[in-house]
Motif scaffolding. Structure first.
Motif, PDB file in Angstrom:
ATOM      1  N   TYR A 127       0.838  -1.196   0.000  1.00 12.77           N
ATOM      2  CA  TYR A 127       0.000   0.000   0.000  1.00 12.77           C
ATOM      3  C   TYR A 127       0.869   1.242   0.000  1.00 12.77           C
ATOM      4  N   THR A 128       0.311   2.309  -0.546  1.00 10.44           N
ATOM      5  CA  THR A 128       0.985   3.604  -0.590  1.00 10.44           C
ATOM      6  C   THR A 128       0.116   4.636   0.087  1.00 10.44           C
ATOM      7  N   GLY A 129       0.694   5.400   1.005  1.00 13.30           N
ATOM      8  CA  GLY A 129      -0.012   6.475   1.666  1.00 13.30           C
ATOM      9  C   GLY A 129       0.604   7.816   1.321  1.00 13.30           C
ATOM     10  N   PHE A 130       0.165   8.845   2.013  1.00 17.38           N
ATOM     11  CA  PHE A 130       0.763  10.165   1.809  1.00 17.38           C
ATOM     12  C   PHE A 130       2.251  10.153   2.129  1.00 17.38           C
ATOM     13  N   ASP A 131       2.625   9.470   3.220  1.00 13.84           N
ATOM     14  CA  ASP A 131       3.984   9.571   3.737  1.00 13.84           C
ATOM     15  C   ASP A 131       4.796   8.296   3.616  1.00 13.84           C
ATOM     16  N   GLU A 132       4.198   7.190   3.227  1.00  9.74           N
ATOM     17  CA  GLU A 132       4.934   5.929   3.262  1.00  9.74           C
ATOM     18  C   GLU A 132       4.441   4.963   2.203  1.00  9.74           C
ATOM     19  N   THR A 133       5.272   3.974   1.921  1.00  5.65           N
ATOM     20  CA  THR A 133       4.919   2.842   1.076  1.00  5.65           C
ATOM     21  C   THR A 133       5.380   1.590   1.808  1.00  5.65           C
ATOM     22  N   VAL A 196     -10.040  22.108   2.558  1.00  8.80           N
ATOM     23  CA  VAL A 196     -10.437  22.857   3.753  1.00  8.80           C
ATOM     24  C   VAL A 196      -9.792  22.231   4.986  1.00  8.80           C
ATOM     25  N   LEU A 197      -9.896  20.913   5.101  1.00  7.90           N
ATOM     26  CA  LEU A 197      -9.326  20.215   6.257  1.00  7.90           C
ATOM     27  C   LEU A 197      -7.809  20.374   6.320  1.00  7.90           C
ATOM     28  N   PHE A 198      -7.167  20.316   5.168  1.00 10.68           N
ATOM     29  CA  PHE A 198      -5.709  20.447   5.098  1.00 10.68           C
ATOM     30  C   PHE A 198      -5.308  21.819   4.560  1.00 10.68           C
ATOM     31  N   LYS A 199      -6.017  22.846   4.933  1.00  8.37           N
ATOM     32  CA  LYS A 199      -5.853  24.184   4.361  1.00  8.37           C
ATOM     33  C   LYS A 199      -4.378  24.602   4.296  1.00  8.37           C
ATOM     34  N   ASP A 200      -3.982  25.064   3.098  1.00 16.78           N
ATOM     35  CA  ASP A 200      -2.634  25.578   2.843  1.00 16.78           C
ATOM     36  C   ASP A 200      -1.556  24.519   3.044  1.00 16.78           C
ATOM     37  N   SER A 201      -1.930  23.237   2.899  1.00 18.47           N
ATOM     38  CA  SER A 201      -0.963  22.155   3.042  1.00 18.47           C
ATOM     39  C   SER A 201      -0.872  21.365   1.746  1.00 18.47           C
ATOM     40  N   LYS A 202       0.294  20.812   1.498  1.00 18.96           N
ATOM     41  CA  LYS A 202       0.489  20.003   0.310  1.00 18.96           C
ATOM     42  C   LYS A 202      -0.339  18.716   0.348  1.00 18.96           C
ATOM     43  N   TYR A 203      -0.745  18.299   1.554  1.00  9.29           N
ATOM     44  CA  TYR A 203      -1.544  17.075   1.661  1.00  9.29           C
ATOM     45  C   TYR A 203      -2.850  17.184   0.894  1.00  9.29           C
ATOM     46  N   ALA A 204      -3.370  18.392   0.745  1.00  7.27           N
ATOM     47  CA  ALA A 204      -4.620  18.578   0.007  1.00  7.27           C
ATOM     48  C   ALA A 204      -4.446  18.305  -1.478  1.00  7.27           C
ATOM     49  N   GLN A 205      -3.212  18.295  -1.949  1.00  6.16           N
ATOM     50  CA  GLN A 205      -2.947  18.169  -3.385  1.00  6.16           C
ATOM     51  C   GLN A 205      -2.280  16.859  -3.773  1.00  6.16           C
ATOM     52  N   ARG A 206      -2.151  15.927  -2.824  1.00  7.10           N
ATOM     53  CA  ARG A 206      -1.372  14.732  -3.119  1.00  7.10           C
ATOM     54  C   ARG A 206      -2.080  13.436  -2.709  1.00  7.10           C
ATOM     55  N   LEU A 207      -3.339  13.304  -3.087  1.00  6.74           N
ATOM     56  CA  LEU A 207      -3.988  12.018  -2.835  1.00  6.74           C
ATOM     57  C   LEU A 207      -3.204  10.931  -3.566  1.00  6.74           C
ATOM     58  N   GLU A 273       4.004  20.329   6.809  1.00  6.23           N
ATOM     59  CA  GLU A 273       3.112  20.733   7.886  1.00  6.23           C
ATOM     60  C   GLU A 273       1.686  20.950   7.394  1.00  6.23           C
ATOM     61  N   ILE A 274       0.784  20.920   8.344  1.00  4.77           N
ATOM     62  CA  ILE A 274      -0.587  21.373   8.118  1.00  4.77           C
ATOM     63  C   ILE A 274      -0.728  22.644   8.950  1.00  4.77           C
ATOM     64  N   LEU A 350      -4.503  13.212  12.697  1.00  2.36           N
ATOM     65  CA  LEU A 350      -5.506  13.690  11.750  1.00  2.36           C
ATOM     66  C   LEU A 350      -5.425  12.881  10.464  1.00  2.36           C
ATOM     67  N   GLN A 351      -6.496  12.144  10.176  1.00  2.00           N
ATOM     68  CA  GLN A 351      -6.573  11.331   8.963  1.00  2.00           C
ATOM     69  C   GLN A 351      -5.372  10.393   8.825  1.00  2.00           C
ATOM     70  N   GLY A 352      -4.818   9.969   9.980  1.00  2.00           N
ATOM     71  CA  GLY A 352      -3.694   9.038   9.953  1.00  2.00           C
ATOM     72  C   GLY A 352      -2.357   9.661   9.606  1.00  2.00           C
ATOM     73  N   LEU A 353      -2.272  10.988   9.565  1.00  2.00           N
ATOM     74  CA  LEU A 353      -1.037  11.667   9.187  1.00  2.00           C
ATOM     75  C   LEU A 353      -0.208  11.994  10.424  1.00  2.00           C
ATOM     76  N   SER A 354       1.102  11.878  10.286  1.00  2.00           N
ATOM     77  CA  SER A 354       1.978  12.189  11.414  1.00  2.00           C
ATOM     78  C   SER A 354       2.156  13.693  11.598  1.00  2.00           C
ATOM     79  N   ALA A 355       1.709  14.485  10.634  1.00  2.00           N
ATOM     80  CA  ALA A 355       1.949  15.929  10.673  1.00  2.00           C
ATOM     81  C   ALA A 355       1.076  16.653  11.690  1.00  2.00           C
ATOM     82  N   LYS A 356      -0.075  16.062  12.028  1.00  2.00           N
ATOM     83  CA  LYS A 356      -1.015  16.781  12.880  1.00  2.00           C
ATOM     84  C   LYS A 356      -1.882  15.791  13.651  1.00  2.00           C
TER      85      LYS A 356
END
Length: 948
Positions: A127-133, A196-207, A273-274, A350-356
């Motif tokens: 599996y591949t996530g935002f931060d890991e594979t 909105v949830l990840f406002k101003d974060s790259k996470y919003a753009q990298r599904l 960051e978020i 938050l949503q399984g992310l280590s950032a927040k």
């Protein structure tokens, strides 16, 4: 008696607990600050190290299951590291690891693993996530060459994926189809609220799934560049847990992975960051295919890293807060006019992310309940913030937590390797603790007592703040769904903060399951099946008990019970009531205890029992630790003798289902499943279609209670099967007491054939539903057949061969599907029949081509049978499955129950090996001809609605 002790004693009496348990919640324990400043230790049973090139490894010997190991390659790189031109390529790279490496060309890797009994998808995966594979490889360890080749596979994944251009282009279709298969209302709405949830974060753009544009058009060099940049030793860990030699494994890892040099001129592995925000952000999203309104209330916080023992202790307090509030929400959910259908709260990443981190509440409501649901959850948060929890809640939850850790501790010698391997992956990727249950159990025994009510209560003020707050509302896009505006959302939150809220009252109406012990029956007959280690008892009331003690797990006893009959014995007018009967009664509790009362009485006990009424039988299933076996038997006795009837709980049941059912058919997948069930049974009333609000209106509480009492009013024809860690002689007195005393009328009854049958001939049905450019295809072969174990196994083997063939044809060769589901089953009751189903999703324009290819593969199997390579894969997978099943309580429970249900002589699970060894290609050909008849099948295709 001093005043303090008197107060504790009085509280204990009111709560039905002990003075010591009350003191557990009230007594502060001073822990040396220096001790809590110590770092969290790693499990001493794991060997870990770091190679010169930066690669980390974890190795642990663990014997459950025997002759097996779990391997992982964890890569600290995911979609967040993609450039704009690489969106989706982290996930694409993961796919390519299965499509050609230095030592395994094209599909050789999958073919080899299947040849040693490892199934693709079911076992072998990634599996591949935002931060890991993460790559997942479970293997047998009884042959050294399998271990060596498996490590070579991990090595190739890490450093030697070839990324051949032709293979990249072939895989584009598979990835696009995976993306297509996930397209539904929930995903579309997530795309809208993530910014909105990840406002101003790259996470919003990298599904991780990426974009169609990139997936279809990226240049080959882009994916090779991602792999080169991020698949490197300093970002990797190899994890091996299982029945292995640790010293030998360490040397193999050093030899295999240590020969690669550290990457030069590496890119910085940034953390993203978020950002924080002062204002409350609101996202309100509608989709016409959504089935019910949902609401998320997040209070985003800086991530709480678990580094010291003090951090571990703080997490215990957070867990208590979460657990106690969820129990309050559960009570609200069981009200007759509940403010939501489901609700839960948690403090976690938050949503399984280590950032927040986030303190989050999730709930679903009916069409008009969003405002009330939001107000309720905001007020419940505020109630805790203002008044806190109660002593009795904390006592009870501490008891539950301690019991949970105790269960795991008592099972420590039989813990599955998968548990450990996942802990070490999380330790590497997110620095999560991996101490081992021995340390955890001692830690909680030492520190649980010292966590005070005040310490837990003060968390609310830290979490529930006006900054970093996000509200997400998702809902069906229809006029009848009433949603608040953004201004109204903000007003509701503000009003909740000043509402007149009374403290929560923790009411306790019972202190024990049973006040009096039932009058015991006797054992009328006893026999043994020495070969299987099975003892059979017949009690004086006719109850049959089958006992198989095992040492597979130290802390587990499983129970199953059945009697012939079910809701087939009731008229069509009673059908809808009968199908819901067991749920209605279960929601109402037992005896004079509501479900809430029952949960409180059961705090700290590890036992559960659930009753069911299916079409052809009624029964119970249960689980307990050896310590709580008597509690499980008491629950069983009460399920028969003291079902509780509650108008309030019935109204809560109706409220919940009236909120769930109206929009279910808005989901194309639900609509497809419903239509398939209707077509397969010629629209039979009892054919398994999804119930509607109109059906719900026919459900009657009084009749449900009558049906339940009828089904469980006579225990004389029940068979109970127990498997697990118990001594037969020691459990006999309990069985006589709680099962031997069950009511018995000695009536003779059997189930009824209600007449459901599949249509004959070739039946095709075209459906239209959904906005996504996605088609659902179901091809089903079903008919009557004479049952035999041999024929049943041949049909199951045929389904596995077909799965392999269609994966290679439809996915790898054509690139037209992400996956294909193939299933087969045989039934002996109420009549002998079989079903063989093939299903997949694909692009509408590819339906005919893929259906034709499917039929072509069927005809090949009919003509020539299975090729030897495929047959060998299926047989080896079955051998391995039987090998592990021999040491599993659940497998023995199912096997014994099935034998007694069908009146067969029980046999050892590995007796099936004879069928496996005898299986040949002609058997597959014969099964394909017998069961997959081209003049008798059902084909259902659902295409999307025409574009507006």
């Amino acid at each position: 008696m001093n005043k303090k002790f008197y107060t504790l004693a009085l509280t204990a009496i009111l709560l039905g607990t002990s003075v010591e348990q009350v003191a557990l919640a009230q007594k502060p324990v001073t822990t040396a600050v220096a001790e809590l400043d110590q770092p969290i230790p790693l499990n001493p049973n794991v060997r870990t190290g770091k190679l010169a090139n930066g690669l980390t490894y974890y190795i642990q010997k663990n014997g459950t299951p025997e002759k097996r190991a779990e391997l992982r390659l964890a890569v600290n790189a995911g979609s967040i590291l993609e450039d704009d031109s690489q969106q989706g390529l982290a996930h694409f790279a993961e796919h390519m690891a299965f499509n050609g490496t230095k030592n395994f060309k094209k599909n050789e890797l999958i073919n080899y693993l299947q040849s040693v009994g490892v199934k693709f998808g079911a076992h072998l995966n990634a599996y591949t996530g935002f931060d890991e594979t993460v790559y997942i490889l479970p293997i047998p360890t009884d042959k050294p060459e399998i271990i060596d080749k498996s490590l070579l596979i991990l090595e190739d994944w890490a450093f030697n994926v070839t990324f051949e251009g032709e293979e990249i282009d072939k895989e584009r279709g598979v990835i696009v189809e995976e993306k297509r298969s996930r397209q539904e209302a929930g995903m579309r709405m997530a795309y809208q609220y993530f910014p909105v949830l990840f406002k101003d974060s790259k996470y919003a753009q990298r599904l991780p799934i990426g974009t169609d544009e990139v997936l279809k058009t990226f240049k080959h060099e882009e994916i090779r560049r991602f792999y080169k940049d991020w698949y490197r030793p300093d970002l990797m860990a190899v994890v091996v847990v299982g029945d292995i030699d640790v010293d030998a494994m360490e040397q193999k890892i050093k030899a295999s992975f240590g020969k690669y040099k550290a990457s030069a001129n590496t890119k910085e592995r940034k953390s993203f960051e978020i950002p924080s925000h002062k204002e409350t952000l609101v996202a309100i999203v509608r989709d016409k295919e959504a089935t019910m309104p949902g609401l998320q209330l997040h209070y985003k916080k800086d991530a709480q890293k678990l580094k010291t023992l003090g951090d571990m202790r703080n997490k215990l307090a957070r867990d208590m807060y979460n657990g106690m509030l969820n129990q309050r929400l559960s009570e609200l959910q069981q009200q007759a006019d509940a403010p939501f259908l489901f609700a839960s709260t948690s403090y976690t990443s938050l949503q399984g992310l280590s950032a927040k981190d986030a303190y989050s509440s999730y709930l679903t409501t009916n069409e008009t309940g969003v405002v009330r649901g939001l107000r309720t959850v905001a007020e419940e948060n505020e109630r805790v913030k203002r008044h806190g929890f109660t002593d009795s809640e904390l006592i009870r939850y501490k008891t539950q937590m301690l019991a949970s850790y105790e269960r795991a501790y008592n099972e420590r010698s039989k813990t599955n390797s998968g548990v450990y391997v996942n802990q070490y992956v999380a330790n590497f990727l997110d620095n999560m603790p991996a101490t081992g249950i021995e340390f955890q159990y001692e830690f909680i025994k030492k520190h649980l007592e010292g966590i005070t009510l005040a310490e837990v209560n003060q968390l609310a003020a830290q979490w529930i703040t006006e900054d970093n707050r996000v509200v997400v509302i998702t809902a069906p896009d229809k006029e009848t769904v009433k949603l608040p505006t953004e201004a109204e959302v903000l007003a509701i939150l503000k009003e909740a903060s000043t509402a007149d809220l009374q403290p929560y009252e923790d009411k306790m109406t019972a202190t024990a399951l049973m006040e009096e012990t039932p009058k015991a029956g006797t054992i009328a007959r006893e026999s043994k099946i020495e070969k299987l280690g099975v003892t059979e008892l017949t009690l004086s009331n006719g109850v049959r008990v089958v006992l198989k003690p095992t040492d597979f797990k130290d802390n587990e006893i499983l129970m199953s019970a059945y009697s012939h009959g079910g809701h087939s014995l009731y008229s069509d007018a009673d059908y809808h009531t009968a199908t819901f009967t067991s749920e209605i009664v279960s929601r109402s509790g037992l005896k004079d205890m509501s479900a809430v009362d029952l949960r409180k009485v059961m705090a700290g006990k590890s036992a559960n029992v659930s009753a069911f009424i299916s079409e052809l039988r009624e029964g119970l299933s249960g689980m307990a630790t050896p310590k709580d076996l008597e509690t499980m038997l008491q629950l069983t006795h009460l399920k028969f003798t003291a079902p509780r009837k509650s108008e309030q709980d019935f109204q809560a049941f109706l409220t919940q289902y009236n909120g769930i059912l109206p929009n279910l058919m808005a989901s194309p997948q639900n609509y497809f499943s419903d239509q398939v069930a209707r077509i397969m049974t010629q629209d039979h009333l009892r054919g398994g279609s999804i119930p509607t609000v109109e059906h719900l209106q026919k459900v009657n509480l009084d009749r449900a209670y009558e049906i339940y009492q009828d089904r469980f009013g006579d225990a004389s024809d029940f068979t109970f099967v127990f498997v697990g860690n118990f001594d037969v002689e020691q459990v006999k007195p309990m069985l006589q007491t709680y099962l031997g005393s069950l009511p018995s009328t000695n009536r003779k009854e059997h189930f009824k054939d209600v007449g459901k049958r599949a249509p004959k001939g070739v039946v095709t049905k075209d459906l239209v539903k959904g906005t996504d450019q996605k088609s659902n295809v179901m091809i089903s072969f079903r008919d009557q057949t004479k049952y035999s174990k041999e024929k049943s196994y041949h049909l199951a083997a045929l389904s596995e061969v077909m799965k392999i063939r269609l994966t290679e044809k439809l996915r790898e060769e054509i690139g037209g599907v992400y996956g294909t589901s193939v299933s087969a089953s045989t039934s002996r009751v109420p009549y002998q029949n079989y079903a063989f189903n093939i299903s997949f999703t694909c692009a509408p324009e590819n339906v005919d081509k893929l259906v034709a290819a499917t039929f072509e593969e069927i005809q090949k199997l009919q003509k020539s049978g299975a090729i030897e390579a495929d047959l060998a894969k299926v047989k080896e997978a079955d051998r391995r499955s039987i090998e592990t099943s021999m040491r599993e309580n659940r497998a023995w429970l199912s096997s014994l129950e099935s034998a007694y249900y069908y009146g067969e002589q029980p046999t050892a699970i590995n007796d099936k090996l004879e069928l496996v060894e005898k299986l040949n290609s002609k058997d597959i050909s014969k099964a394909a001809k017998s069961y997959l008849k081209m003049n008798n099948y059902i084909k259902v295709v659902m295409n999307p609605e025409p574009a507006q």
